[in-house]
Design a protein around this motif. Sequence first.
Motif, short mmCIF file in Angstrom:
data_model
loop_
_atom_site.label_atom_id
_atom_site.label_comp_id
_atom_site.label_asym_id
_atom_site.label_seq_id
_atom_site.Cartn_x
_atom_site.Cartn_y
_atom_site.Cartn_z
N VAL A 132 10.26 14.63 30.93
CA VAL A 132 11.59 14.04 30.98
C VAL A 132 12.49 14.96 31.79
N ASN A 133 13.09 14.42 32.81
CA ASN A 133 14.03 15.17 33.65
C ASN A 133 15.24 14.28 33.88
N LEU A 134 16.35 14.60 33.24
CA LEU A 134 17.51 13.74 33.36
C LEU A 134 18.79 14.56 33.40
N ASP A 135 19.82 13.95 33.96
CA ASP A 135 21.14 14.55 34.05
C ASP A 135 22.10 13.83 33.11
N SER A 173 13.76 9.77 26.55
CA SER A 173 14.94 9.81 27.41
C SER A 173 15.99 8.80 26.96
N ASP A 174 15.56 7.70 26.28
CA ASP A 174 16.51 6.69 25.80
C ASP A 174 17.43 7.25 24.73
N ASN A 175 16.89 8.10 23.83
CA ASN A 175 17.66 8.58 22.69
C ASN A 175 18.21 9.99 22.84
N VAL A 176 17.66 10.79 23.74
CA VAL A 176 18.13 12.16 23.86
C VAL A 176 19.58 12.20 24.36
N ARG A 177 19.98 11.18 25.11
CA ARG A 177 21.35 11.15 25.61
C ARG A 177 22.35 11.07 24.45
N LEU A 228 18.46 18.33 31.83
CA LEU A 228 17.41 18.59 30.85
C LEU A 228 16.06 18.39 31.51
N ASN A 229 15.16 19.32 31.27
CA ASN A 229 13.81 19.22 31.82
C ASN A 229 12.85 19.67 30.73
N SER A 242 5.05 11.00 23.14
CA SER A 242 4.22 10.04 23.87
C SER A 242 2.78 10.56 23.96
N ASN A 243 1.87 9.66 24.20
CA ASN A 243 0.45 10.02 24.31
C ASN A 243 -0.12 9.38 25.58
#
Length: 300
Positions: free
Chosen positions: A255-258, A40-44, A242-243, A249-250
Motif C-alpha cells: 500500500v502506497n498512498l498520500d 487502503s480503503d480504511n487506513v485513510r 504511507l508505504n 491480504s493473501n
Amino acid sequence: MKRTQRSILKISSLLCGLLLIGSTGKAQDPFQDAIKQLSSDNVRGYLQPFVNGLGANLNSGYYNTAQIGETGLHLQIGVVGMGTLVGDAEKVYNALPPQPYPQTPVQTATLFGGTGMTLNGPSGTSYQFQSGEVKTSMIPLGVPQLTIGNIYGTQAVIRYVPIPSIDKFPKVSFFGIGARHSISRYIPEFPADIAAGIFYSKVSVGDIIDAHSLAFGAQISKSFSILTAYGGMQYESSSLNLNYTFSGSNPPSTVNLDMDGENKFRVTGGVTLDLLILHLNADINFGKVTVVSGGLGFGM
C-alpha cells in the motif's frame, strides 16, 4: 556567549528528541502493526485525525511577534512545543466492512478511539475492526528552533532534528525552514507591527511515514513594556505518505498512498513575555483543528 548557545542547542535537541519519541515511538510497534492490518480503503479514516494533527503541528509556533528590525543582529534559540487537541469527533470514522460482509459503512475507532467495531456474520463468524492504539487528548510535538536576522527587515527560522533509531524506536528526521519579512517598514506610522512569512517542514518516522507541510500568512503584534500581544492569519497545507505491506491480504500487498491534512486556514492569538534575553510565549490556533503552542527562547 557561544558556549551558552551550544549548551542551549544541546538541551533543545534533547527535549525535542524526547517529545518526538514520546509522541511517535512510544507506541511504535502497535502503531505500525495497526496500520499494516488496514486496507487502503480504511487506513485513510483510521489515520486521518493523526494526519490532521501532525500537519497542524508542523505549521505551528514559527513566530511570537511581528516586530522585525530593519538591520542589526537578531539571534534567538529555544524550544517550541505544540499540540493538536483530540476530541470525540477524532475518535471515530465510517469504515467499509471487508468481503463477504454487507458493504454498508459502520462507525468504528480511529487511531485515537476505543475498541473497534465487531461485525457478526453467518454461521457464527465475526470480524473486528482495528481498535485505537493511542489514548490521548492531544497530539504533541516539540522542536528546537533558531531565528536569525535581520537583513533588510527579514528573518530566517530554522528547525532541525536528526534522531537515530534507538532500540525499538524508529529513526526520526525533522527539518523546517521559514522566512519572515517586515511589512511595517513600508508603513512606519502604523500603530502596530506587521509581518508576512512562509514556512516549510518535513518529518520522517521510520520507513512508513513521510510528512510535509507548507504555510504562509500575515502576523500582527503590539508591545506593552515586557508584554507583547500577537496574532495572525495563515493558509496552510500538509500531506503524509504511507508505504507499507498490508498483512490482511493473501498474498500480502503493498500500500502506497498520500493523505492530505484537512487544516487549510487558521487564526492565531497569543502573548509573549520578554525578560531581557529570556522569551516566553503561548498561543492558541483555531481552524479545522485546534492547536496550542508555546515556546521558551534565549537571545536578543
